[in-house]
Design an enzyme around this catalytic site. Structure first.
Site, PDB file in Angstrom:
ATOM      1  N   HIS A 150      10.194   8.810  13.838  1.00 40.94           N
ATOM      2  CA  HIS A 150       9.200   8.041  13.519  1.00 40.94           C
ATOM      3  C   HIS A 150       7.925   8.842  13.452  1.00 40.94           C
ATOM      4  O   HIS A 150       6.870   8.410  14.118  1.00 40.94           O
ATOM      5  CB  HIS A 150       9.010   6.959  14.720  1.00 40.94           C
ATOM      6  CG  HIS A 150       8.683   5.670  14.259  1.00 40.94           C
ATOM      7  ND1 HIS A 150       9.290   4.416  14.696  1.00 40.94           N
ATOM      8  CD2 HIS A 150       7.807   5.242  13.108  1.00 40.94           C
ATOM      9  CE1 HIS A 150       8.743   3.214  13.949  1.00 40.94           C
ATOM     10  NE2 HIS A 150       8.061   3.866  13.287  1.00 40.94           N
ATOM     11  N   ASP A 202      13.519   7.461   9.430  1.00 37.99           N
ATOM     12  CA  ASP A 202      12.506   8.103  10.152  1.00 37.99           C
ATOM     13  C   ASP A 202      12.258   7.024  11.412  1.00 37.99           C
ATOM     14  O   ASP A 202      11.515   6.830  12.229  1.00 37.99           O
ATOM     15  CB  ASP A 202      10.952   8.186   9.379  1.00 37.99           C
ATOM     16  CG  ASP A 202       9.906   8.426  10.175  1.00 37.99           C
ATOM     17  OD1 ASP A 202      10.117   9.599  10.998  1.00 37.99           O
ATOM     18  OD2 ASP A 202       8.780   8.118  10.376  1.00 37.99           O
ATOM     19  N   ARG A 210      10.741   0.487   8.933  1.00 38.06           N
ATOM     20  CA  ARG A 210      11.101  -0.442  10.082  1.00 38.06           C
ATOM     21  C   ARG A 210      12.440  -0.177  10.398  1.00 38.06           C
ATOM     22  O   ARG A 210      13.462  -0.462   9.390  1.00 38.06           O
ATOM     23  CB  ARG A 210      10.714  -1.802  10.304  1.00 38.06           C
ATOM     24  CG  ARG A 210       9.098  -1.995  10.021  1.00 38.06           C
ATOM     25  CD  ARG A 210       8.862  -3.261  10.512  1.00 38.06           C
ATOM     26  NE  ARG A 210       7.475  -3.586  10.183  1.00 38.06           N
ATOM     27  CZ  ARG A 210       6.772  -4.719  10.629  1.00 38.06           C
ATOM     28  NH1 ARG A 210       7.449  -5.977  10.867  1.00 38.06           N
ATOM     29  NH2 ARG A 210       5.332  -4.759  10.540  1.00 38.06           N
ATOM     30  N   ARG A 225       0.746  -1.205  -0.119  1.00 36.25           N
ATOM     31  CA  ARG A 225       0.055  -0.133   0.063  1.00 36.25           C
ATOM     32  C   ARG A 225       0.841   1.326  -0.044  1.00 36.25           C
ATOM     33  O   ARG A 225       0.662   2.091  -0.848  1.00 36.25           O
ATOM     34  CB  ARG A 225      -0.975   0.047   1.172  1.00 36.25           C
ATOM     35  CG  ARG A 225      -2.189  -1.111   1.011  1.00 36.25           C
ATOM     36  CD  ARG A 225      -2.884  -0.927   2.493  1.00 36.25           C
ATOM     37  NE  ARG A 225      -1.963  -1.327   3.634  1.00 36.25           N
ATOM     38  CZ  ARG A 225      -2.002  -2.641   4.184  1.00 36.25           C
ATOM     39  NH1 ARG A 225      -2.642  -3.535   3.436  1.00 36.25           N
ATOM     40  NH2 ARG A 225      -1.188  -2.779   5.111  1.00 36.25           N
ATOM     41  N   GLU A 279      14.894   2.592  19.598  1.00 35.93           N
ATOM     42  CA  GLU A 279      14.039   3.971  19.825  1.00 35.93           C
ATOM     43  C   GLU A 279      13.634   3.802  21.062  1.00 35.93           C
ATOM     44  O   GLU A 279      13.291   2.891  21.928  1.00 35.93           O
ATOM     45  CB  GLU A 279      12.989   3.849  18.895  1.00 35.93           C
ATOM     46  CG  GLU A 279      13.140   3.916  17.471  1.00 35.93           C
ATOM     47  CD  GLU A 279      12.000   3.964  16.308  1.00 35.93           C
ATOM     48  OE1 GLU A 279      10.827   3.934  16.925  1.00 35.93           O
ATOM     49  OE2 GLU A 279      12.172   3.858  15.129  1.00 35.93           O
TER      50      GLU A 279
END
Length: 394
Positions: free
Chosen positions: A279, A251, A227, A152, A256
């Site tokens: 992110h 990103d 990811r 997508r 994290e």
């Protein structure tokens, strides 16, 4: 029925659920309170903060617990024990479409940012120094974008990149006939041709390691808004430090912070040819509303109609279970007890019912049974002989 949105839920989605007759609670429970109360809720909605562990799922179903479904707002389900949910009879659904445009736009924004060196120019101006020649960039127009992972988000990015004059190539294990890109047969082939490489895939192992950086052009840029584990940060550091590639924009990261405001330390921060964001791919008001409405709709579909669309730990359709499927079509009167008669007869004749759908057909009812045994003429005749049945076809 009661629904707990433990990581919050936009007002629009809350309103939708209440209109469907559900009671919605959004006050966040900590781990202990959640475990003690979860059995009183029919559905648990989460994003990434709440960890849906085996222990929590067990608490939701034991001693008559009512938990039937866990809904994940977004795509990733790493915070949910899918196998435990399957074992305990709890369906897990996600809302994958709400974030699509936001993430694709952010990936494109990262491409512009690193190509035109916007963050670096901004930083020097904010520091009071005018630099122009130092930040000469490259255009995206006419360049080749290679997308690894053409689902997508990858296809949405492809459409946007094509609109600004980029040539788009892609690699994916599954090819969509309508994808707005040209598929490559391998990742090395894509890396050798791409001026920009954007990752939109999952998996447990890195997609881009030292070997892949060797296959990229030294003028190429890497974009990762999917990811963190898709890229080996050690290999990326070496590639950026040595000029093996021109730059990168990230990103997401291998490690994290768990909460807002916590320190973030990464050796990539010392480099001057990388753009980093926290992110933010799905972090827009629009995406929040779309995702909230989507998860509200899919959870409602299951609780009110038994729909399995957007399911993660079971097949969305009976066909996906992998066993042979056969159909029996029954036209019958609309009166109580008909389904019970059908079920009893087919059970006695060794027909395993997997699903049935039924709709009004004028003054009659049309019911279609999906079964795992090929129905015989004897089964058809026995069903047709039931009082109130007008027609049976197999």
């Amino acid at each position: 029925m009661r629904i707990l949105a433990n990581d919050g839920l936009v007002e629009e989605a809350q309103k939708y659920l209440k209109q469907q007759g559900f009671t919605v609670e959004t006050e966040k429970r900590d781990e202990d309170d959640l475990a003690s109360e979860i059995g009183s809720f029919d559905a648990l909605l989460v994003r990434s903060a709440t960890k849906v562990t085996r222990a929590l799922l067990e608490a939701g179903v034991k001693d008559g617990g009512r938990l039937k479904i866990v809904g994940r707002g977004g795509v990733g389900t790493d915070n949910i024990d899918l196998e435990a949910a399957k074992e305990l009879g709890v369906i897990v659904k996600f809302a994958p479409n709400g974030n699509t445009n936001a993430t694709a736009e952010h990936a494109l924004g990262l491409m512009f940012a690193i190509a035109r060196k916007v963050p670096f120019a901004h930083r020097t101006l904010m520091g009071g120094t005018w630099h122009k020649k130092r930040f000469k960039g490259v255009e995206l127009f006419g360049k080749t974008l290679g997308i690894i992972g053409c689902g997508r988000i990858g296809q949405a990015l492809a459409g946007k990149a094509s609109a600004i004059g980029m040539k788009v190539i892609g690699y994916d294990l599954y090819r969509s006939i309508d994808a707005p890109l040209t598929y490559m047969d391998s990742i090395p082939e894509l890396l050798g041709k791409a001026d920009f490489v954007s990752l939109h895939c999952g998996g447990a192992d890195p997609v881009i390691n030292a070997e892949e950086f060797e296959q990229m052009k030294d003028t190429a840029f890497l974009i990762n808004a999917s990811r963190g584990r898709n890229v080996s940060e050690d290999a990326l550091y070496h590639a950026l430090k040595t000029g093996q590639i021109a730059g990168a924009a990230l990103d997401c990261y291998e490690t994290e912070p768990k909460r807002e405001g916590l320190p973030f330390v990464n050796k990539l921060q010392e480099l001057d040819n990388i753009v980093m964001s926290a992110h933010l791919g799905a972090s827009t008001n629009n995406a929040g509303v779309r995702t909230g409405i989507e998860i509200a709709e899919v959870v409602t579909g299951y609780l009110k109609r038994g729909e399995y669309g957007n399911s993660v730990n079971v097949g969305e359709t009976v066909e996906e279970e992998g066993a042979d499927i056969y159909t029996i079509f029954i036209t019958h009167e609309d009166k109580p007890g008909m389904f019970g008669k059908f079920g009893t007869l087919m059970g006695e004749m060794g027909v395993n019912i997997r699903e049935n759908n039924s709709r009004k057909l004028g003054e009659q009812v049309q019911t279609v049974y999906m079964v795992h045994a090929r129905p015989t003429e004897a089964v058809r005749e026995a069903l047709a002989a039931i009082e109130g049945v007008n027609r049976v076809s197999i």
